[in-house]
Design an enzyme around this catalytic site. Structure first.
Site, PDB file in Angstrom:
ATOM      1  N   PHE A 103     -10.013  18.666   2.247  1.00  0.00           N
ATOM      2  CA  PHE A 103     -10.758  18.578   3.513  1.00  0.00           C
ATOM      3  C   PHE A 103     -10.146  19.417   4.610  1.00  0.00           C
ATOM      4  CE2 PHE A 103      -8.503  15.766   6.541  1.00  0.00           C
ATOM      5  CZ  PHE A 103      -7.545  15.185   5.732  1.00  0.00           C
ATOM      6  N   GLY A 154       0.835  -1.208   0.000  1.00  0.00           N
ATOM      7  CA  GLY A 154       0.000   0.000   0.000  1.00  0.00           C
ATOM      8  C   GLY A 154       0.867   1.255   0.000  1.00  0.00           C
ATOM      9  N   CYS A 212     -10.606   9.316   7.502  1.00  0.00           N
ATOM     10  CA  CYS A 212     -10.604   8.483   8.708  1.00  0.00           C
ATOM     11  C   CYS A 212     -11.779   8.680   9.668  1.00  0.00           C
ATOM     12  CB  CYS A 212      -9.311   8.711   9.471  1.00  0.00           C
ATOM     13  SG  CYS A 212      -7.872   8.172   8.545  1.00  0.00           S
ATOM     14  N   ASP A 256       2.483  -1.644  -4.540  1.00  0.00           N
ATOM     15  CA  ASP A 256       1.071  -1.297  -4.704  1.00  0.00           C
ATOM     16  C   ASP A 256       0.587  -1.911  -6.012  1.00  0.00           C
ATOM     17  OD1 ASP A 256      -0.607   1.349  -3.293  1.00  0.00           O
ATOM     18  OD2 ASP A 256      -1.452   0.379  -5.072  1.00  0.00           O
ATOM     19  N   TYR A 302      -1.476   7.415   1.374  1.00  0.00           N
ATOM     20  CA  TYR A 302      -1.185   8.549   2.263  1.00  0.00           C
ATOM     21  C   TYR A 302      -0.431   8.093   3.517  1.00  0.00           C
ATOM     22  CZ  TYR A 302      -3.873  11.785  -0.534  1.00  0.00           C
ATOM     23  OH  TYR A 302      -4.299  12.584  -1.554  1.00  0.00           O
ATOM     24  N   LYS A 319     -15.342   7.202   8.756  1.00  0.00           N
ATOM     25  CA  LYS A 319     -15.214   5.753   8.567  1.00  0.00           C
ATOM     26  C   LYS A 319     -14.967   5.052   9.909  1.00  0.00           C
ATOM     27  CE  LYS A 319     -10.935   4.452   7.129  1.00  0.00           C
ATOM     28  NZ  LYS A 319     -10.252   3.587   8.080  1.00  0.00           N
ATOM     29  N   ALA A 329     -12.275   8.700  17.196  1.00  0.00           N
ATOM     30  CA  ALA A 329     -13.634   9.026  17.629  1.00  0.00           C
ATOM     31  C   ALA A 329     -13.609  10.225  18.588  1.00  0.00           C
ATOM     32  CB  ALA A 329     -14.274   7.813  18.307  1.00  0.00           C
TER      33      ALA A 329
HETATM   34  P1  NAD Z   1      -4.885   4.980   0.399  1.00  0.00           P
HETATM   35  O1  NAD Z   1      -6.138   4.620  -0.281  1.00  0.00           O
HETATM   36  O2  NAD Z   1      -4.255   6.315   0.151  1.00  0.00           O
HETATM   37  O3  NAD Z   1      -3.764   3.887   0.056  1.00  0.00           O
HETATM   38  C1  NAD Z   1      -3.969   2.501   0.104  1.00  0.00           C
HETATM   39  C2  NAD Z   1      -3.201   1.853  -1.054  1.00  0.00           C
HETATM   40  O4  NAD Z   1      -3.252   0.442  -0.912  1.00  0.00           O
HETATM   41  C3  NAD Z   1      -3.788   2.164  -2.439  1.00  0.00           C
HETATM   42  O5  NAD Z   1      -2.798   2.807  -3.239  1.00  0.00           O
HETATM   43  C4  NAD Z   1      -4.181   0.788  -2.991  1.00  0.00           C
HETATM   44  O6  NAD Z   1      -3.964   0.653  -4.384  1.00  0.00           O
HETATM   45  C5  NAD Z   1      -3.250  -0.131  -2.216  1.00  0.00           C
HETATM   46  N1  NAD Z   1      -3.696  -1.527  -2.159  1.00  0.00           N
HETATM   47  C6  NAD Z   1      -4.936  -1.996  -1.833  1.00  0.00           C
HETATM   48  N2  NAD Z   1      -4.940  -3.347  -1.860  1.00  0.00           N
HETATM   49  C7  NAD Z   1      -3.686  -3.746  -2.220  1.00  0.00           C
HETATM   50  C8  NAD Z   1      -3.078  -5.011  -2.409  1.00  0.00           C
HETATM   51  N3  NAD Z   1      -3.750  -6.150  -2.208  1.00  0.00           N
HETATM   52  N4  NAD Z   1      -1.774  -5.048  -2.799  1.00  0.00           N
HETATM   53  C9  NAD Z   1      -1.081  -3.905  -2.985  1.00  0.00           C
HETATM   54  N5  NAD Z   1      -1.603  -2.680  -2.811  1.00  0.00           N
HETATM   55  C10 NAD Z   1      -2.892  -2.587  -2.410  1.00  0.00           C
HETATM   56  O7  NAD Z   1      -5.149   4.798   1.960  1.00  0.00           O
HETATM   57  P2  NAD Z   1      -4.424   5.545   3.169  1.00  0.00           P
HETATM   58  O8  NAD Z   1      -5.022   6.892   3.384  1.00  0.00           O
HETATM   59  O9  NAD Z   1      -2.945   5.400   3.022  1.00  0.00           O
HETATM   60  O10 NAD Z   1      -4.926   4.652   4.385  1.00  0.00           O
HETATM   61  C11 NAD Z   1      -4.433   3.329   4.585  1.00  0.00           C
HETATM   62  C12 NAD Z   1      -4.896   2.856   5.951  1.00  0.00           C
HETATM   63  O11 NAD Z   1      -4.330   3.687   6.974  1.00  0.00           O
HETATM   64  C13 NAD Z   1      -6.411   2.908   6.170  1.00  0.00           C
HETATM   65  O12 NAD Z   1      -6.772   1.814   6.970  1.00  0.00           O
HETATM   66  C14 NAD Z   1      -6.608   4.192   6.943  1.00  0.00           C
HETATM   67  O13 NAD Z   1      -7.752   4.142   7.761  1.00  0.00           O
HETATM   68  C15 NAD Z   1      -5.358   4.243   7.794  1.00  0.00           C
HETATM   69  N6  NAD Z   1      -4.938   5.593   8.184  1.00  0.00           N
HETATM   70  C16 NAD Z   1      -5.008   6.627   7.299  1.00  0.00           C
HETATM   71  C17 NAD Z   1      -4.562   7.892   7.680  1.00  0.00           C
HETATM   72  C18 NAD Z   1      -4.641   9.058   6.736  1.00  0.00           C
HETATM   73  O14 NAD Z   1      -4.419  10.177   7.204  1.00  0.00           O
HETATM   74  N7  NAD Z   1      -4.912   8.880   5.467  1.00  0.00           N
HETATM   75  C19 NAD Z   1      -4.011   8.082   8.947  1.00  0.00           C
HETATM   76  C20 NAD Z   1      -3.931   6.992   9.806  1.00  0.00           C
HETATM   77  C21 NAD Z   1      -4.393   5.750   9.419  1.00  0.00           C
HETATM   78  C1  UDX Z   2      -6.983  12.323  11.550  1.00  0.00           C
HETATM   79  C2  UDX Z   2      -6.298  12.198  12.910  1.00  0.00           C
HETATM   80  O1  UDX Z   2      -5.969  13.491  13.417  1.00  0.00           O
HETATM   81  C3  UDX Z   2      -5.044  11.354  12.794  1.00  0.00           C
HETATM   82  O2  UDX Z   2      -4.468  11.149  14.076  1.00  0.00           O
HETATM   83  C4  UDX Z   2      -5.408  10.021  12.188  1.00  0.00           C
HETATM   84  O3  UDX Z   2      -4.239   9.237  12.035  1.00  0.00           O
HETATM   85  C5  UDX Z   2      -6.097  10.200  10.842  1.00  0.00           C
HETATM   86  O4  UDX Z   2      -7.263  11.037  11.009  1.00  0.00           O
HETATM   87  P1  UDX Z   2      -6.613  13.811   9.388  1.00  0.00           P
HETATM   88  O5  UDX Z   2      -7.955  13.326   8.988  1.00  0.00           O
HETATM   89  O6  UDX Z   2      -5.504  13.740   8.421  1.00  0.00           O
HETATM   90  O7  UDX Z   2      -6.113  13.049  10.698  1.00  0.00           O
HETATM   91  O8  UDX Z   2      -6.734  15.356   9.803  1.00  0.00           O
HETATM   92  P2  UDX Z   2      -7.160  16.151  11.141  1.00  0.00           P
HETATM   93  O9  UDX Z   2      -6.174  17.220  11.335  1.00  0.00           O
HETATM   94  O10 UDX Z   2      -7.404  15.266  12.279  1.00  0.00           O
HETATM   95  O11 UDX Z   2      -8.511  16.848  10.683  1.00  0.00           O
HETATM   96  C6  UDX Z   2      -9.680  16.089  10.401  1.00  0.00           C
HETATM   97  C7  UDX Z   2     -10.819  17.015  10.060  1.00  0.00           C
HETATM   98  O12 UDX Z   2     -11.243  17.744  11.211  1.00  0.00           O
HETATM   99  C8  UDX Z   2     -10.457  18.075   9.017  1.00  0.00           C
HETATM  100  O13 UDX Z   2     -11.534  18.243   8.130  1.00  0.00           O
HETATM  101  C9  UDX Z   2     -10.220  19.315   9.830  1.00  0.00           C
HETATM  102  O14 UDX Z   2     -10.443  20.513   9.117  1.00  0.00           O
HETATM  103  C10 UDX Z   2     -11.239  19.129  10.933  1.00  0.00           C
HETATM  104  N1  UDX Z   2     -10.868  19.872  12.157  1.00  0.00           N
HETATM  105  C11 UDX Z   2      -9.774  19.503  12.874  1.00  0.00           C
HETATM  106  C12 UDX Z   2     -11.649  20.934  12.567  1.00  0.00           C
HETATM  107  O15 UDX Z   2     -12.650  21.276  11.912  1.00  0.00           O
HETATM  108  N2  UDX Z   2     -11.312  21.592  13.715  1.00  0.00           N
HETATM  109  C13 UDX Z   2     -10.222  21.261  14.466  1.00  0.00           C
HETATM  110  O16 UDX Z   2      -9.986  21.911  15.482  1.00  0.00           O
HETATM  111  C14 UDX Z   2      -9.421  20.186  14.024  1.00  0.00           C
END
Ligand code: NAD
Ligand code: UDX
Length: 474
Positions: A345, A12, A283, A37, A15, A286, A232
């Protein structure tokens, strides 16, 4: 027994996978890291020699990639090959909300997790440490374990006693826009697991740059659950302050003052008290939906209803903003041009997943408005996908709303009746109000959902202003 980690594979390249592995590569030059990926386009972008074309925008990321890429950090589509070489495998794939079947709209869709686990089971070399990086429902480690143990491996590795796979939960807490700083200076690193050697091996990696007192080790289930609960709680704070923003508007109070006053109470704390158009991002929604699903599953329905309210308030805040804009513009925005500043966002990311801008723009278009959308990092194709609408509709009737893409704030403002600020990009607080208002129709409105506008300056230039949670103004 010490488990040596010389080669890491991360499944993966999103992000989380991309930036997290970039930081590990940067801090641990002796570890070889392959990020894989199935998405070829994404991998090509990670390998692009032009660092402005990386698939995600994150301040500071370019510099880290420049140092590590093709040194000890590699991006490819070679999933099987890199799984089979790795001592440690991070699963960092997407876990969105299910859209159909049992639990649709709430439960996490684990099909990408399962596919990854099956591939690890098939191609992993054994004695491999498998790390859940994705955010997962409690007890997913059990599912991964069952898949790994029942996979098509030589008989001698099938026995659980061989411990051919060690499963750890190591949720990621980075926030987009500050991912590099969050990864370099985490508040804490959480490692859940059952096997001390595997826990030590992962801990040793983090100890290269994180102090020991910040590395928490727990059982698997507490680690998985803590991640859902952290999100949450954060989302709940945003909904709480947003609910009060409406009350401030009705009572001549100011949400910024209220946030400041309550935030100085050390028990409450000053962070995450910025009122806004509602939380977005991939996040929060979801993970709360997932929490609700789990609570209902265990029959704890009151707890599920409690968390449902956090999402309800978030949707309500977005609808409320559309109604306010309509109301201030004489109850009619059909055929009126509205400039949208910010589509991501939040600021400092190109991510639009669950962005409040999507529902607010859809609501305005529904009312017949012509939107001119500008965001410093979001591209036209992404907006098209999110709004499910092509930009600019030729031959549209007066009451048909549509949108167009703009390359700057000043371009977006031309002939518009109003500006709506939806993300808090720095450049929006550095606007030349005189220049802007001269391009607009009168009366010229600013609807500021992020409290970024210098109200005195904007008023002096002749703007009418609505500012979220500001009861003295609205
Ligand atoms: P994303 O959609 O940006 O990336 C996931 C990648 O995994 C995609 O590029 C997809 O093509 C790849 N993928 C899916 N199945 C695959 C497979 N079988 N083999 C190889 N590649 C595969 O997702 P993300 O934002 O990086 O989030 C990943 C996880 O981390 C989620 O569970 C999310 O909830 C969690 N998370 C996200 C954030 C965030 O800020 N985005 C922060 C903390 C945790
Ligand atoms: C969040 C969590 O912060 C992070 O720890 C987790 O790993 C992934 O989810 P993210 O979604 O990237 O991170 O951004 P975050 O800064 O938490 O903001 C989430 C949303 O809340 C945004 O839309 C932001 O604008 C909003 N927000 C945040 C507010 O409206 N007010 C605030 O004071 C803080």
């Amino acid at each position: 027994m010490e488990l040596l980690v010389e080669k890491i594979c991360c499944i993966g390249a999103g992000y989380v996978g991309g930036p997290t592995m970039a930081i590990i590569a940067d801090k641990c030059p002796n570890i070889l890291i392959n990020v894989v990926d199935i998405n070829e386009e994404r991998i090509a972008a990670w390998n692009d020699s032009n660092l402005d074309k990386l698939p995600i925008y994150e301040p500071g990321l370019k510099e880290v990639i420049k140092r590590c890429r093709n040194r000890n950090l590699f991006f490819s589509n070679l999933v099987k090959e890199n799984i089979s070489n790795a001592d440690m495998i991070f699963i960092s794939v997407n876990t969105p909300t299910k859209t159909k079947g049992i639990g649709a709209g709430q439960a996490s869709d684990l099909k990408w997790i399962e596919a990854s686990a099956r591939q690890i089971g098939k191609y992993g070399k054994g004695k491999t440490i498998v790390v859940e990086k994705s955010t997962l429902p409690v007890k997913t480690a059990q599912i991964i374990k069952s898949i790994l143990l029942s996979s098509n491996k030589p008989q001698e590795l099938k026995n659980e006693d061989d411990k051919s796979f060690y499963i750890l939960s190591n949720p990621e807490f980075l926030a987009e826009g500050s991912a590099i700083d969050d990864l370099e200076n985490p508040d804490r690193v959480l490692i859940g697991g059952e096997n001390n050697d595997a826990i030590s091996a992962l801990k040793k990696i983090y100890l290269n740059w994180v102090s020991e007192d910040k590395i928490l080790t727990t059982d698997l289930w507490s680690s998985e659950l803590s991640k859902l609960i952290a999100n949450a709680f954060l989302a709940q704070r945003v909904s709480s302050i947003n609910s009060i923003s409406a009350l401030c508007e009705s009572t001549n109070a100011n949400i910024n003052e209220v946030s400041r006053a309550i935030g100085m109470d050390s028990r409450i704390g000053k962070y995450f008290l910025n009122a806004g158009p509602g939380f977005g991002g991939s996040c929060f929604k979801k993970d709360i939906l997932n929490l609700i699903y789990i609570c209902n599953h265990y029959g704890i329905n009151e707890v599920a209803s409690y968390w449902e309210k956090v999402i309800e308030i978030n949707n309500w805040q977005q609808n409320r903003i559309v109604k306010i804009i309509l109301d201030k513009l004489f109850g009619n925005i059909a055929g009126k041009k509205i400039a949208i500043f910010g589509f991501a966002f939040k600021a400092n990311t190109n991510d639009t997943r669950e962005s409040p801008a999507i529902s607010i723009c859809k609501g305005l278009i529904e009312e017949g408005s012509i939107l001119s959308i500008y965001d410093p990092k979001v591209q036209i194709d992404q907006i098209k996908k999110d709004l499910e609408l092509y930009p600019f509709k030729e031959n549209s009737s007066h009451n048909d709303g549509f949108w167009e893409f703009s390359n700057s704030t000043y371009e977006a403002a031309v002939n518009s009746d109003a500006i709506v600020i939806l993300s808090e990009w720095n450049e929006f607080s550095e606007i030349n109000y005189d220049l802007l208002i001269n391009k607009m129709r009168k009366p010229s409105w600013i609807f500021d959902t992020r409290n970024t506008v210098n109200i005195d300056k904007a008023k002096k230039s002749g703007f009418k202003i609505w500012s979220l949670g500001n009861g003295n103004l609205n």
